[in-house]
Write a protein that holds these residues in place. Structure first.
Motif, PDB file in Angstrom:
ATOM      1  N   GLY A 136       0.801  -1.220   0.000  1.00 36.31           N
ATOM      2  CA  GLY A 136       0.000   0.000   0.000  1.00 36.31           C
ATOM      3  C   GLY A 136       0.829   1.263   0.000  1.00 36.31           C
ATOM      4  N   CYS A 137       2.146   1.131   0.199  1.00 36.98           N
ATOM      5  CA  CYS A 137       3.048   2.289   0.211  1.00 36.98           C
ATOM      6  C   CYS A 137       3.414   2.739  -1.195  1.00 36.98           C
ATOM      7  CB  CYS A 137       4.329   1.958   0.986  1.00 36.98           C
ATOM      8  SG  CYS A 137       4.026   1.675   2.727  1.00 36.98           S
ATOM      9  N   GLY A 138       3.002   2.006  -2.194  1.00 39.95           N
ATOM     10  CA  GLY A 138       3.253   2.399  -3.572  1.00 39.95           C
ATOM     11  C   GLY A 138       4.416   1.675  -4.199  1.00 39.95           C
ATOM     12  N   PHE A 139       4.401   1.653  -5.519  1.00 33.86           N
ATOM     13  CA  PHE A 139       5.448   1.028  -6.317  1.00 33.86           C
ATOM     14  C   PHE A 139       6.019   2.099  -7.228  1.00 33.86           C
ATOM     15  CE2 PHE A 139       2.460  -2.261  -5.213  1.00 33.86           C
ATOM     16  CZ  PHE A 139       3.260  -3.325  -4.855  1.00 33.86           C
ATOM     17  N   THR A 140       7.313   2.323  -7.164  1.00 30.33           N
ATOM     18  CA  THR A 140       7.978   3.288  -8.034  1.00 30.33           C
ATOM     19  C   THR A 140       8.851   2.522  -9.008  1.00 30.33           C
ATOM     20  OG1 THR A 140       7.991   5.000  -6.334  1.00 30.33           O
ATOM     21  CG2 THR A 140       9.568   5.246  -8.142  1.00 30.33           C
ATOM     22  N   GLY A 141       8.715   2.852 -10.283  1.00 32.52           N
ATOM     23  CA  GLY A 141       9.510   2.192 -11.298  1.00 32.52           C
ATOM     24  C   GLY A 141       9.250   2.789 -12.663  1.00 32.52           C
ATOM     25  N   VAL A 142       9.887   2.221 -13.653  1.00 35.04           N
ATOM     26  CA  VAL A 142       9.732   2.659 -15.041  1.00 35.04           C
ATOM     27  C   VAL A 142       8.619   1.845 -15.683  1.00 35.04           C
ATOM     28  CG1 VAL A 142      10.876   2.827 -17.296  1.00 35.04           C
ATOM     29  CG2 VAL A 142      12.159   3.310 -15.192  1.00 35.04           C
ATOM     30  N   VAL A 143       7.676   2.526 -16.331  1.00 34.11           N
ATOM     31  CA  VAL A 143       6.581   1.835 -17.014  1.00 34.11           C
ATOM     32  C   VAL A 143       7.166   1.072 -18.198  1.00 34.11           C
ATOM     33  CG1 VAL A 143       4.393   2.068 -18.241  1.00 34.11           C
ATOM     34  CG2 VAL A 143       4.906   3.586 -16.315  1.00 34.11           C
ATOM     35  N   LEU A 144       7.018  -0.229 -18.148  1.00 38.38           N
ATOM     36  CA  LEU A 144       7.555  -1.093 -19.194  1.00 38.38           C
ATOM     37  C   LEU A 144       6.506  -1.403 -20.245  1.00 38.38           C
ATOM     38  CD1 LEU A 144      10.019  -2.791 -20.089  1.00 38.38           C
ATOM     39  CD2 LEU A 144       9.102  -4.648 -18.692  1.00 38.38           C
ATOM     40  N   ALA A 145       5.283  -1.674 -19.808  1.00 39.73           N
ATOM     41  CA  ALA A 145       4.215  -2.038 -20.742  1.00 39.73           C
ATOM     42  C   ALA A 145       2.859  -1.772 -20.104  1.00 39.73           C
ATOM     43  CB  ALA A 145       4.328  -3.508 -21.126  1.00 39.73           C
TER      44      ALA A 145
ATOM     45  N   SER B  59      13.625  -6.455 -11.173  1.00 45.16           N
ATOM     46  CA  SER B  59      12.343  -6.804 -10.568  1.00 45.16           C
ATOM     47  C   SER B  59      11.239  -6.180 -11.404  1.00 45.16           C
ATOM     48  CB  SER B  59      12.293  -6.260  -9.140  1.00 45.16           C
ATOM     49  OG  SER B  59      11.033  -6.477  -8.581  1.00 45.16           O
ATOM     50  N   VAL B  60      10.240  -6.977 -11.747  1.00 43.29           N
ATOM     51  CA  VAL B  60       9.118  -6.518 -12.554  1.00 43.29           C
ATOM     52  C   VAL B  60       7.853  -6.675 -11.722  1.00 43.29           C
ATOM     53  CG1 VAL B  60       7.760  -6.931 -14.642  1.00 43.29           C
ATOM     54  CG2 VAL B  60      10.248  -7.141 -14.707  1.00 43.29           C
ATOM     55  N   CYS B  61       6.987  -5.683 -11.773  1.00 46.36           N
ATOM     56  CA  CYS B  61       5.754  -5.693 -10.986  1.00 46.36           C
ATOM     57  C   CYS B  61       4.572  -5.453 -11.914  1.00 46.36           C
ATOM     58  CB  CYS B  61       5.844  -4.594  -9.931  1.00 46.36           C
ATOM     59  SG  CYS B  61       4.444  -4.528  -8.849  1.00 46.36           S
ATOM     60  N   ASP B  62       3.613  -6.363 -11.905  1.00 46.90           N
ATOM     61  CA  ASP B  62       2.379  -6.198 -12.677  1.00 46.90           C
ATOM     62  C   ASP B  62       1.272  -5.748 -11.724  1.00 46.90           C
ATOM     63  OD1 ASP B  62       3.663  -7.075 -14.939  1.00 46.90           O
ATOM     64  OD2 ASP B  62       2.996  -9.140 -14.732  1.00 46.90           O
ATOM     65  N   ILE B  63       0.672  -4.596 -12.004  1.00 44.51           N
ATOM     66  CA  ILE B  63      -0.366  -4.040 -11.143  1.00 44.51           C
ATOM     67  C   ILE B  63      -1.687  -4.000 -11.907  1.00 44.51           C
ATOM     68  CG2 ILE B  63      -1.078  -2.048  -9.774  1.00 44.51           C
ATOM     69  CD1 ILE B  63       1.907  -1.270  -9.626  1.00 44.51           C
ATOM     70  N   PRO B  64      -2.684  -4.778 -11.459  1.00 44.86           N
ATOM     71  CA  PRO B  64      -4.001  -4.745 -12.116  1.00 44.86           C
ATOM     72  C   PRO B  64      -4.654  -3.374 -11.954  1.00 44.86           C
ATOM     73  CG  PRO B  64      -3.807  -6.622 -10.610  1.00 44.86           C
ATOM     74  CD  PRO B  64      -2.636  -5.721 -10.359  1.00 44.86           C
ATOM     75  N   PHE B  65      -5.353  -2.917 -12.987  1.00 48.01           N
ATOM     76  CA  PHE B  65      -5.989  -1.600 -12.943  1.00 48.01           C
ATOM     77  C   PHE B  65      -6.994  -1.479 -11.807  1.00 48.01           C
ATOM     78  CE2 PHE B  65      -4.908  -1.342 -17.600  1.00 48.01           C
ATOM     79  CZ  PHE B  65      -3.937  -0.385 -17.422  1.00 48.01           C
ATOM     80  N   ASP B  66      -7.712  -2.553 -11.496  1.00 50.83           N
ATOM     81  CA  ASP B  66      -8.732  -2.463 -10.460  1.00 50.83           C
ATOM     82  C   ASP B  66      -8.137  -2.366  -9.052  1.00 50.83           C
ATOM     83  OD1 ASP B  66      -7.855  -5.091 -10.369  1.00 50.83           O
ATOM     84  OD2 ASP B  66      -9.855  -5.934 -10.069  1.00 50.83           O
ATOM     85  N   LYS B  67      -6.811  -2.451  -8.933  1.00 51.55           N
ATOM     86  CA  LYS B  67      -6.137  -2.316  -7.637  1.00 51.55           C
ATOM     87  C   LYS B  67      -5.401  -0.987  -7.502  1.00 51.55           C
ATOM     88  CE  LYS B  67      -7.437  -6.367  -6.419  1.00 51.55           C
ATOM     89  NZ  LYS B  67      -8.630  -6.479  -5.610  1.00 51.55           N
ATOM     90  N   ILE B  68      -5.460  -0.131  -8.532  1.00 51.87           N
ATOM     91  CA  ILE B  68      -4.761   1.160  -8.488  1.00 51.87           C
ATOM     92  C   ILE B  68      -5.607   2.182  -7.747  1.00 51.87           C
ATOM     93  CG2 ILE B  68      -3.896   3.092  -9.869  1.00 51.87           C
ATOM     94  CD1 ILE B  68      -3.082   1.067 -12.009  1.00 51.87           C
ATOM     95  N   ALA B  69      -5.001   2.799  -6.712  1.00 55.04           N
ATOM     96  CA  ALA B  69      -5.672   3.854  -5.957  1.00 55.04           C
ATOM     97  C   ALA B  69      -5.237   5.231  -6.446  1.00 55.04           C
ATOM     98  CB  ALA B  69      -5.365   3.709  -4.470  1.00 55.04           C
ATOM     99  N   ALA B  70      -3.958   5.375  -6.819  1.00 51.18           N
ATOM    100  CA  ALA B  70      -3.440   6.665  -7.292  1.00 51.18           C
ATOM    101  C   ALA B  70      -2.254   6.423  -8.219  1.00 51.18           C
ATOM    102  CB  ALA B  70      -3.007   7.535  -6.116  1.00 51.18           C
ATOM    103  N   PHE B  71      -2.116   7.310  -9.190  1.00 53.09           N
ATOM    104  CA  PHE B  71      -1.023   7.262 -10.167  1.00 53.09           C
ATOM    105  C   PHE B  71      -0.312   8.600 -10.131  1.00 53.09           C
ATOM    106  CE2 PHE B  71       0.104   8.278 -14.681  1.00 53.09           C
ATOM    107  CZ  PHE B  71       1.227   7.460 -14.744  1.00 53.09           C
ATOM    108  N   CYS B  72       0.991   8.587  -9.832  1.00 50.80           N
ATOM    109  CA  CYS B  72       1.755   9.822  -9.712  1.00 50.80           C
ATOM    110  C   CYS B  72       2.878   9.851 -10.746  1.00 50.80           C
ATOM    111  CB  CYS B  72       2.372   9.935  -8.319  1.00 50.80           C
ATOM    112  SG  CYS B  72       1.147   9.865  -7.004  1.00 50.80           S
TER     113      CYS B  72
END
Length: 107
Positions: free
Chosen positions: A35-44, A90-103
């Motif tokens: 819940g603290c957020g994921f910071t990284g480069v958008v790959l896809a 490290s690669v992280c896949d985040i489903p859209f229905d689990k996104i609370a905020a996009f910065c």
């Protein structure tokens, strides 16, 4: 990007697709560390989730010679990977229905 049928994720997917290659932070609807957020480069980005590279791997080793080679010895003296090991990405896949905020950066 084309998604079959209309869903609420299309607008978010289209927006996130503009940030491929950029560093962003995505906060999720979850507890604990995630819940603290994921910071990284958008790959896809696809119709269901966004993929971030949250930790990049190390660069390739010197292709000309190894650490004991007489060729390019100065390059190897600055190679900190010998002392710290290799880092795998490290690669992280985040489903859209689990996104609370996009910065992202404004510029």
């Amino acid at each position: 990007m084309s998604c079959n049928g209309f869903n609420g994720n299309q607008t978010l997917a289209a927006h996130l697709n503009k940030f491929v290659g950029e560093t962003v932070t995505i906060f999720t609807k979850s507890g604990g560390v995630s819940g603290c957020g994921f910071t990284g480069v958008v790959l896809a980005v696809n119709c269901d989730f966004v993929r971030l590279v949250t930790r990049r791997g190390t660069a390739p080793t010197n292709p000309i010679g190894g650490p004991n080679s007489s060729c390019c010895r100065d390059l190897n003296n600055h190679d900190h990977r010998r002392n710290h090991g290799f880092a795998v990405g490290s690669v992280c896949d985040i489903p859209f229905d689990k996104i609370a905020a996009f910065c992202h950066n404004a510029v």
